[in-house]
Write a protein that holds these residues in place. Sequence first.
Motif, PDB file in Angstrom:
ATOM      1  N   ASN A  25       0.819  -1.205   0.000  1.00  0.00           N
ATOM      2  CA  ASN A  25       0.000   0.000   0.000  1.00  0.00           C
ATOM      3  C   ASN A  25       0.864   1.270   0.000  1.00  0.00           C
ATOM      4  OD1 ASN A  25      -2.367  -1.466  -0.060  1.00  0.00           O
ATOM      5  ND2 ASN A  25      -2.621  -1.447   2.165  1.00  0.00           N
ATOM      6  N   GLU A  26       2.044   1.214   0.615  1.00  0.00           N
ATOM      7  CA  GLU A  26       2.929   2.377   0.676  1.00  0.00           C
ATOM      8  C   GLU A  26       3.785   2.533  -0.574  1.00  0.00           C
ATOM      9  OE1 GLU A  26       5.202   1.749   4.208  1.00  0.00           O
ATOM     10  OE2 GLU A  26       3.490   2.158   5.542  1.00  0.00           O
ATOM     11  N   GLU A  27       4.313   1.427  -1.105  1.00  0.00           N
ATOM     12  CA  GLU A  27       5.293   1.494  -2.191  1.00  0.00           C
ATOM     13  C   GLU A  27       4.741   1.068  -3.546  1.00  0.00           C
ATOM     14  OE1 GLU A  27       8.809  -0.676  -1.109  1.00  0.00           O
ATOM     15  OE2 GLU A  27       8.738   0.077   0.951  1.00  0.00           O
ATOM     16  N   GLY A  28       3.627   0.417  -3.579  1.00  0.00           N
ATOM     17  CA  GLY A  28       3.070  -0.059  -4.844  1.00  0.00           C
ATOM     18  C   GLY A  28       3.801  -1.296  -5.341  1.00  0.00           C
ATOM     19  N   MET A  29       3.884  -1.447  -6.663  1.00  0.00           N
ATOM     20  CA  MET A  29       4.481  -2.635  -7.282  1.00  0.00           C
ATOM     21  C   MET A  29       5.974  -2.783  -6.941  1.00  0.00           C
ATOM     22  SD  MET A  29       2.104  -4.285  -8.742  1.00  0.00           S
ATOM     23  CE  MET A  29       2.813  -5.393  -9.899  1.00  0.00           C
ATOM     24  N   ALA A  30       6.637  -1.669  -6.656  1.00  0.00           N
ATOM     25  CA  ALA A  30       8.073  -1.733  -6.316  1.00  0.00           C
ATOM     26  C   ALA A  30       8.306  -2.564  -5.060  1.00  0.00           C
ATOM     27  CB  ALA A  30       8.626  -0.326  -6.127  1.00  0.00           C
ATOM     28  N   SER A  31       7.313  -2.676  -4.206  1.00  0.00           N
ATOM     29  CA  SER A  31       7.484  -3.452  -2.974  1.00  0.00           C
ATOM     30  C   SER A  31       7.588  -4.946  -3.241  1.00  0.00           C
ATOM     31  CB  SER A  31       6.315  -3.186  -2.031  1.00  0.00           C
ATOM     32  OG  SER A  31       5.127  -3.763  -2.547  1.00  0.00           O
ATOM     33  N   LEU A  32       7.197  -5.388  -4.423  1.00  0.00           N
ATOM     34  CA  LEU A  32       7.242  -6.815  -4.744  1.00  0.00           C
ATOM     35  C   LEU A  32       8.612  -7.268  -5.261  1.00  0.00           C
ATOM     36  CD1 LEU A  32       3.758  -7.158  -6.469  1.00  0.00           C
ATOM     37  CD2 LEU A  32       4.362  -7.609  -4.087  1.00  0.00           C
ATOM     38  N   LYS A  33       9.468  -6.317  -5.606  1.00  0.00           N
ATOM     39  CA  LYS A  33      10.807  -6.679  -6.081  1.00  0.00           C
ATOM     40  C   LYS A  33      11.629  -7.189  -4.901  1.00  0.00           C
ATOM     41  CE  LYS A  33      11.118  -3.453  -9.887  1.00  0.00           C
ATOM     42  NZ  LYS A  33      11.853  -2.306 -10.437  1.00  0.00           N
ATOM     43  N   PRO A  34      12.460  -8.200  -5.135  1.00  0.00           N
ATOM     44  CA  PRO A  34      13.308  -8.695  -4.049  1.00  0.00           C
ATOM     45  C   PRO A  34      14.273  -7.605  -3.580  1.00  0.00           C
ATOM     46  CG  PRO A  34      13.400 -10.160  -5.944  1.00  0.00           C
ATOM     47  CD  PRO A  34      12.623  -8.956  -6.350  1.00  0.00           C
ATOM     48  N   ASN A  35      14.542  -7.589  -2.304  1.00  0.00           N
ATOM     49  CA  ASN A  35      15.439  -6.606  -1.720  1.00  0.00           C
ATOM     50  C   ASN A  35      16.679  -7.323  -1.205  1.00  0.00           C
ATOM     51  OD1 ASN A  35      16.516  -4.299  -0.684  1.00  0.00           O
ATOM     52  ND2 ASN A  35      15.176  -4.185   1.084  1.00  0.00           N
ATOM     53  N   PHE A  36      17.615  -7.587  -2.115  1.00  0.00           N
ATOM     54  CA  PHE A  36      18.819  -8.310  -1.744  1.00  0.00           C
ATOM     55  C   PHE A  36      19.814  -7.357  -1.112  1.00  0.00           C
ATOM     56  CE2 PHE A  36      17.243 -10.830  -5.409  1.00  0.00           C
ATOM     57  CZ  PHE A  36      16.918 -11.959  -4.695  1.00  0.00           C
ATOM     58  N   GLY A  37      20.528  -7.821  -0.123  1.00  0.00           N
ATOM     59  CA  GLY A  37      21.506  -7.001   0.582  1.00  0.00           C
ATOM     60  C   GLY A  37      22.824  -6.854  -0.142  1.00  0.00           C
ATOM     61  N   GLY A  38      23.102  -7.685  -1.129  1.00  0.00           N
ATOM     62  CA  GLY A  38      24.354  -7.573  -1.863  1.00  0.00           C
ATOM     63  C   GLY A  38      25.471  -8.443  -1.320  1.00  0.00           C
ATOM     64  N   GLY A  39      25.274  -9.033  -0.180  1.00  0.00           N
ATOM     65  CA  GLY A  39      26.269  -9.953   0.352  1.00  0.00           C
ATOM     66  C   GLY A  39      27.402  -9.268   1.089  1.00  0.00           C
ATOM     67  N   ARG A  40      28.355 -10.075   1.449  1.00  0.00           N
ATOM     68  CA  ARG A  40      29.505  -9.607   2.218  1.00  0.00           C
ATOM     69  C   ARG A  40      30.445  -8.806   1.317  1.00  0.00           C
ATOM     70  NH1 ARG A  40      34.135 -13.594   4.480  1.00  0.00           N
ATOM     71  NH2 ARG A  40      35.423 -12.000   5.405  1.00  0.00           N
ATOM     72  N   PRO A  41      31.014  -7.717   1.820  1.00  0.00           N
ATOM     73  CA  PRO A  41      31.962  -6.956   1.007  1.00  0.00           C
ATOM     74  C   PRO A  41      33.214  -7.786   0.722  1.00  0.00           C
ATOM     75  CG  PRO A  41      31.644  -5.919   3.163  1.00  0.00           C
ATOM     76  CD  PRO A  41      30.771  -7.131   3.109  1.00  0.00           C
ATOM     77  N   ARG A  42      33.873  -7.478  -0.377  1.00  0.00           N
ATOM     78  CA  ARG A  42      35.078  -8.212  -0.747  1.00  0.00           C
ATOM     79  C   ARG A  42      36.172  -8.027   0.291  1.00  0.00           C
ATOM     80  NH1 ARG A  42      36.042  -8.164  -7.213  1.00  0.00           N
ATOM     81  NH2 ARG A  42      34.285  -9.513  -7.664  1.00  0.00           N
ATOM     82  N   THR A  43      36.898  -9.096   0.548  1.00  0.00           N
ATOM     83  CA  THR A  43      37.960  -9.079   1.543  1.00  0.00           C
ATOM     84  C   THR A  43      39.232  -8.463   0.978  1.00  0.00           C
ATOM     85  OG1 THR A  43      37.039 -11.085   2.475  1.00  0.00           O
ATOM     86  CG2 THR A  43      39.271 -10.550   3.123  1.00  0.00           C
ATOM     87  N   PHE A  44      39.474  -8.671  -0.317  1.00  0.00           N
ATOM     88  CA  PHE A  44      40.714  -8.227  -0.945  1.00  0.00           C
ATOM     89  C   PHE A  44      40.435  -7.097  -1.924  1.00  0.00           C
ATOM     90  CE2 PHE A  44      41.137 -12.724   0.144  1.00  0.00           C
ATOM     91  CZ  PHE A  44      42.176 -12.623   1.050  1.00  0.00           C
ATOM     92  N   THR A  45      41.347  -6.134  -1.967  1.00  0.00           N
ATOM     93  CA  THR A  45      41.197  -4.990  -2.851  1.00  0.00           C
ATOM     94  C   THR A  45      41.428  -5.418  -4.303  1.00  0.00           C
ATOM     95  OG1 THR A  45      43.536  -4.377  -2.742  1.00  0.00           O
ATOM     96  CG2 THR A  45      42.064  -3.454  -1.042  1.00  0.00           C
ATOM     97  N   GLU A  46      41.049  -4.545  -5.217  1.00  0.00           N
ATOM     98  CA  GLU A  46      41.277  -4.842  -6.638  1.00  0.00           C
ATOM     99  C   GLU A  46      42.777  -4.935  -6.933  1.00  0.00           C
ATOM    100  OE1 GLU A  46      39.105  -5.763  -8.943  1.00  0.00           O
ATOM    101  OE2 GLU A  46      37.606  -5.673  -7.342  1.00  0.00           O
TER     102      GLU A  46
END
Length: 128
Positions: A25-46
């Motif tokens: 009711n607050e966000e509409g259809m956008a609320s149905l999209k998965p909200n993934f956290g992106g996982g753990r940050p990389r341990t090693f730099t580029e």
Amino acid sequence: MKVPEISRLYHISKEHIRKIIRRFNEEGMASLKPNFGGGRPRTFTEEQRADIVELAQIPPKVLGLPFTSWSLAKIKEVAEQKKLVKSISVETIRVILEEANITYQHTKTWKESNDPDFAAKKTNPATL
């Protein structure tokens, strides 16, 4: 359908269903999209990743090492000795090399022979 009916049908708690309805009711259809956290940050730099990739592409003999091909365990050992990284797992090295499209290649070797026709036999085994 009412919340208790949905709860029984899908075996989901009533509180969770109410939360989903409120969010819709607050966000509409956008609320149905998965909200993934992106996982753990990389341990090693580029830069560290690039150093490991570069190390894997240098023949071990060039570095003065007593072997002719790399294994993941050997790359790990040398990377830690050269202080490219403090500590790294073999699996992480495999993932880094895979991301860089570096694959393990079996090398084909020929044993030395004192047979004067060795070169001809090696290139054309049908002449045996």
